[in-house]
Each structure stands twice: as structure tokens, then as C-alpha cells.
Design a protein around this motif. Structure first.
Motif, PDB file in Angstrom:
ATOM      1  N   LYS A 101       0.744  -1.391  -0.009  1.00 37.01           N
ATOM      2  CA  LYS A 101       0.058  -0.107   0.143  1.00 37.01           C
ATOM      3  C   LYS A 101       0.820   1.234  -0.047  1.00 37.01           C
ATOM      4  O   LYS A 101       0.476   2.303  -0.544  1.00 37.01           O
ATOM      5  N   ALA A 102       2.155   1.256   0.524  1.00 39.83           N
ATOM      6  CA  ALA A 102       2.750   2.351   0.761  1.00 39.83           C
ATOM      7  C   ALA A 102       3.614   2.551  -0.635  1.00 39.83           C
ATOM      8  O   ALA A 102       3.926   3.965  -0.898  1.00 39.83           O
ATOM      9  N   PHE A 103       3.722   1.652  -1.384  1.00 41.66           N
ATOM     10  CA  PHE A 103       4.633   1.883  -2.472  1.00 41.66           C
ATOM     11  C   PHE A 103       4.081   1.561  -3.927  1.00 41.66           C
ATOM     12  O   PHE A 103       4.741   1.095  -4.953  1.00 41.66           O
ATOM     13  N   GLY A 104       2.437   1.542  -3.933  1.00 41.33           N
ATOM     14  CA  GLY A 104       1.799   1.566  -5.232  1.00 41.33           C
ATOM     15  C   GLY A 104       1.856   0.223  -5.588  1.00 41.33           C
ATOM     16  O   GLY A 104       1.583  -0.096  -6.829  1.00 41.33           O
ATOM     17  N   LEU A 105       1.829  -0.660  -4.995  1.00 43.57           N
ATOM     18  CA  LEU A 105       1.776  -2.277  -5.292  1.00 43.57           C
ATOM     19  C   LEU A 105       0.415  -2.954  -4.959  1.00 43.57           C
ATOM     20  O   LEU A 105       0.377  -4.284  -4.782  1.00 43.57           O
ATOM     21  N   GLU A 106      -0.671  -2.355  -4.578  1.00 43.00           N
ATOM     22  CA  GLU A 106      -2.067  -2.687  -4.335  1.00 43.00           C
ATOM     23  C   GLU A 106      -2.397  -4.102  -4.792  1.00 43.00           C
ATOM     24  O   GLU A 106      -3.085  -5.068  -4.486  1.00 43.00           O
ATOM     25  N   GLN A 107      -2.057  -3.749  -6.241  1.00 37.30           N
ATOM     26  CA  GLN A 107      -2.454  -5.286  -7.264  1.00 37.30           C
ATOM     27  C   GLN A 107      -1.982  -6.579  -6.586  1.00 37.30           C
ATOM     28  O   GLN A 107      -2.551  -7.575  -6.826  1.00 37.30           O
ATOM     29  N   MET A 108      -0.944  -6.481  -6.029  1.00 35.24           N
ATOM     30  CA  MET A 108      -0.425  -7.735  -5.635  1.00 35.24           C
ATOM     31  C   MET A 108      -1.229  -8.204  -4.566  1.00 35.24           C
ATOM     32  O   MET A 108      -1.307  -9.592  -4.341  1.00 35.24           O
ATOM     33  N   LEU A 109      -2.016  -7.538  -3.550  1.00 35.66           N
ATOM     34  CA  LEU A 109      -2.695  -7.925  -2.601  1.00 35.66           C
ATOM     35  C   LEU A 109      -3.858  -8.565  -2.902  1.00 35.66           C
ATOM     36  O   LEU A 109      -4.441  -9.627  -2.367  1.00 35.66           O
ATOM     37  N   SER A 110      -4.367  -8.115  -4.272  1.00 32.29           N
ATOM     38  CA  SER A 110      -5.639  -8.936  -4.625  1.00 32.29           C
ATOM     39  C   SER A 110      -5.197 -10.271  -5.550  1.00 32.29           C
ATOM     40  O   SER A 110      -5.941 -11.082  -5.964  1.00 32.29           O
TER      41      SER A 110
END
Length: 403
Positions: A265-274
Motif C-alpha cells: 500500500k505504501a509503494f503503489g503495489l496494491e494489485q499484488m494484494l488481490s
């Protein structure tokens, strides 16, 4: 030499060890206050006195020897001669502990094996450190650090995937054997305090090596599969490895799923969480190459210093990959006083690495620098055994105590 102080003050160790495993053990005991009488061969001394270069500047002492022999008194005695053996027996009358790392059976030839001493010295704690222990088919073999690393499995785990096996860059098999030996001695001291009985401690370097295979050893026992070499990656956690940055490398240690979520969430990688391939640590471990490939472009976007500042603010494990120059210049290492200076018998001041054990009431003490060969022969034999100058001169003339 200052009077011993610390939790082991009042104990005396006859140190028949050399090279690294044994001296590591006895230096720890010395740092904790025990008096260490190091027996060395006349003229030659401990093998590591010759493990050089490098030498300590302006001395004839190898850096290797100086690293593990502080707080010890050097006495030169020829154990191969009956007179030398007799002096060891006299010294043992004043000692609590004997530490040795001779080959199995070697000291018995001199009448100094445990079975030969235990009845005469029932309170004696006798610590034997060898490559393979006192029993088993390999017991007669000599032990060397690289050999133990190879036979003990750590070399099969160390190195790049697809590359050749690698040993660890410091002699960990020796060091662990020495530390386990120290632990054994401390346990035996507690037993003696309760019962008045001594005992032998049998430390095999291969045994201690197998013991510290830790999670990797357990990974094998759980699966029956040999763990592969993973370079700097962790076998059970991902991402937990080195990454290239804009100007170097960084260790990133994401220890659990909440930390990974915070990172993304801090480094623009939210897509990895889904993405189910990355959602849990177990899935990331199964897809570790993809995790590495996905994160590498992001990690290259900042310098190492920028990453450390950003990650530390988020309480995410990280750190630079320091050279030794950077290690010893590190403000935290300096604040923890991990380097100290001691006055050596040569007249020079020598730098040594401090003891890492921080005790609030009885901290390690640094009473004397690693000794010059035979520096304390006269002091110990006259002070402890009451030998006269004429007797000492006679021993010297016969080559029992060296020149």
C-alpha cells in the motif's frame, strides 16, 4: 594482568586448546571472569600465531590469534615429555576446568585423558572439542571447519541457485563448537555446584553443525526433500532477500502478511494484494521467482538510503549490505562498544572485537590482551606451583618450557 572479575571469577581453566573452536570457548570463559592458563608448545605456540598475514601492526602477532586469546596467560610446556606431563598434573590440582581439542585418544598417550584423570580429580570438568566427538565411526578423523561445513550440509544450502556449493565466509563450524562447549561447561559447573561432581563434555563439531541447521534441518525432516540453494532468499518467507536499488543493494525482510500489505500500500503495489499468487506468505514462497521479478523494478526506483529511510518509517525490516569498513564505522556498532583497545605485551595497543554478552550486574571484563608466547610461564609456575628460579632454569634448559 588485572584480578579476574565477573560471574566466573574464582574459577581457573587449564586451556589445552588451539586454533579456533577451543580458544573461542576459553576466551568466553575468560571474558566472564575465569582465569585461563593457556598451555602452548615451546617455540611454536598455538598454530594460529602463524596464520598470517595479516599481523597486528608493529607486532609479530597474527590478527587471527589475537582475535580469540585475550584474558589468557600463556605458559609454554612440552606435553610430549614426562616432565611437562607432570607439571600439567600439578597445575590441575589448582584448576576447575580442563579444555582440550586434541584428536581423540591423543592426550591419553600422555596420561592426561579423562578416564585417567577423573578419579584423581573428581571435581574436574573436562571439555573435549573434536571434529566428530569421542565416539562413532568418524571419531579418529581430524576436524576442519570447511570439512565440517561440507559434511554437515550448510554448503549444500549456501550459494546461488544452480551454482556451486559455498562455505560461509567465516568459520562458523569452529565458532559454534566453541560456544556449545562453553554452554556445556556452564551446565557442568551448575551440576558440580549442586553435587560436587565433575564430568566430561564431549563436543563434536559435526554434531553442533547438525544442531544449528535449525529451520532448514527441520524442513528436510518434515518433507524428506533436500532444500535447494536459494542464494539470499529465505526458504520459508518471501520477500526476504536482497534487491538491487538505484545505487547498490538492500536486504528487504517482510516477515508476515500484515507487513507485506503495509509495504504494498505504501509503494503503489496494491494489485499484488488481490493476486492469489501473492496474497499469503505461503503463496509467495511458492511463487518466489515471480515475487522477485515483480518487486525488482520498484526496488530499483530508489537509492539504498532512500529505501532505508522509507521502510524504517513504516517499521519494515531492511538494511544495507555493509562492507566490514562500514560495519565498524556504523554508529550503532560503535554505540554498543563492539571494538575495544588493549595494551599488548609488545608495547603496542591492539584493537579487538568485544564480547557481545551484555550483563547488567557482572559484565565481561577485559583484563589482558592476548599474550606473547610464554609470557606467563614463570609467573604461573612460580606463583601457582611455588617453583624456584633454579627449577625454572632447569626446565628451560631441558626444553620443557622453551626459550
Amino acid at each position: 594482568m588485572q584480578e579476574p572479575k565477573g560471574p566466573l571469577a574464582g574459577l581457573r581453566v587449564l586451556d589445552l586448546t588451539r586454533v579456533l573452536a577451543g580458544p573461542t570457548c576459553t576466551q568466553m570463559l575468560g571474558d566472564l571472569g575465569a582465569e585461563i592458563i593457556k598451555i602452548e608448545r615451546p617455540e611454536a605456540g598455538d598454530d594460529t600465531r602463524g596464520f598470517a598475514p595479516p599481523f597486528i601492526p608493529n607486532t609479530k602477532e597474527s590478527a587471527y590469534f589475537v582475535g580469540v586469546n585475550r584474558n589468557k596467560k600463556s605458559v609454554t610446556l612440552d606435553l610430549a615429555k614426562p616432565e611437562g606431563q607432570a607439571l600439567v598434573l600439578r597445575l590441575l590440582e589448582h584448576c576447575d576446568i580442563l579444555a582440550e581439542n586434541f584428536k581423540v585418544g591423543a592426550l591419553a598417550k600422555y596420561g592426561l585423558g579423562y578416564e585417567q584423570l577423573k578419579d584423581r580429580f573428581p571435581k574436574l570438568i573436562y571439555c573435549s572439542i573434536t571434529g566428530f566427538g569421542q565416539t562413532g565411526p568418524y571419531a579418529p578423523r581430524p576436524g576442519y571447519d570447511a570439512l565440517i561445513q561440507a559434511m554437515g550440509g550448510v554448503m549444500s544450502l549456501t550459494g546461488e541457485p544452480g551454482g556451486s556449493p559455498q562455505k560461509v565466509g567465516v568459520p562458523v563450524a569452529d565458532l559454534f563448537a566453541g560456544l556449545y562447549g562453553c554452554i556445556g561447561i556452564l551446565a557442568a559447573l551448575n551440576h558440580r555446584n549442586a553435587t560436587g561432581q565433575g564430568q566430561q563434555i564431549d563436543i563434536g563439531m559435526l554434531d553442533t553443525h547438525v544442531a544449528w541447521l535449525a529451520n532448514q534441518g527441520m524442513n528436510y525432516l518434515a518433507t524428506g526433500e533436500n532444500p535447494p540453494r536459494l542464494g539470499n532468499q529465505h526458504p520459508n518467507i518471501s520477500p526476504y532477500q536482497e534487491f538491487p536499488t538505484r545505487d547498490g543493494y538492500l536486504i528487504l525482510a517482510v516477515g508476515n502478511d500484515p507487513t507485506f500489505e503495509r509495504f504494498c500500500k505504501a509503494f503503489g503495489l496494491e494489485q499484488m494484494l488481490s493476486d492469489p499468487r501473492f496474497a499469503t506468505n505461503a503463496s509467495r514462497v511458492q511463487n518466489r521467482d515471480l515475487v522477485t521479478a515483480t518487486l525488482t523494478p520498484t526496488m530499483r526506483s530508489k537509492t539504498t538510503a532512500e529505501w532505508i529511510e522509507a521502510l524504517e518509517a513504516l517499521k519494515i525490516g531492511c538494511g544495507p549490505i555493509n562492507t566490514l569498513e562500514q560495519v565498524f564505522a556504523d554508529p550503532h556498532v560503535q554505540a554498543r562498544e563492539m571494538v575495544l583497545e588493549m595494551q599488548h605485551g609488545s608495547g603496542q595497543t591492539v584493537k579487538v572485537i568485544a564480547n557481545p554478552v551484555k550483563l547488567s550486574a557482572t559484565p565481561p571484563s577485559y583484563r589482558s590482551a592476548p599474550p606473547v608466547l610464554g609470557e606467563h610461564t614463570q609467573e604461573v609456575l612460580s606463583g601457582l606451583l611455588g617453583m624456584s628460579e633454579a627449577e625454572l632454569a632447569g626446565l628451560k634448559a631441558k626444553g620443557i618450557t622453551g626459550g
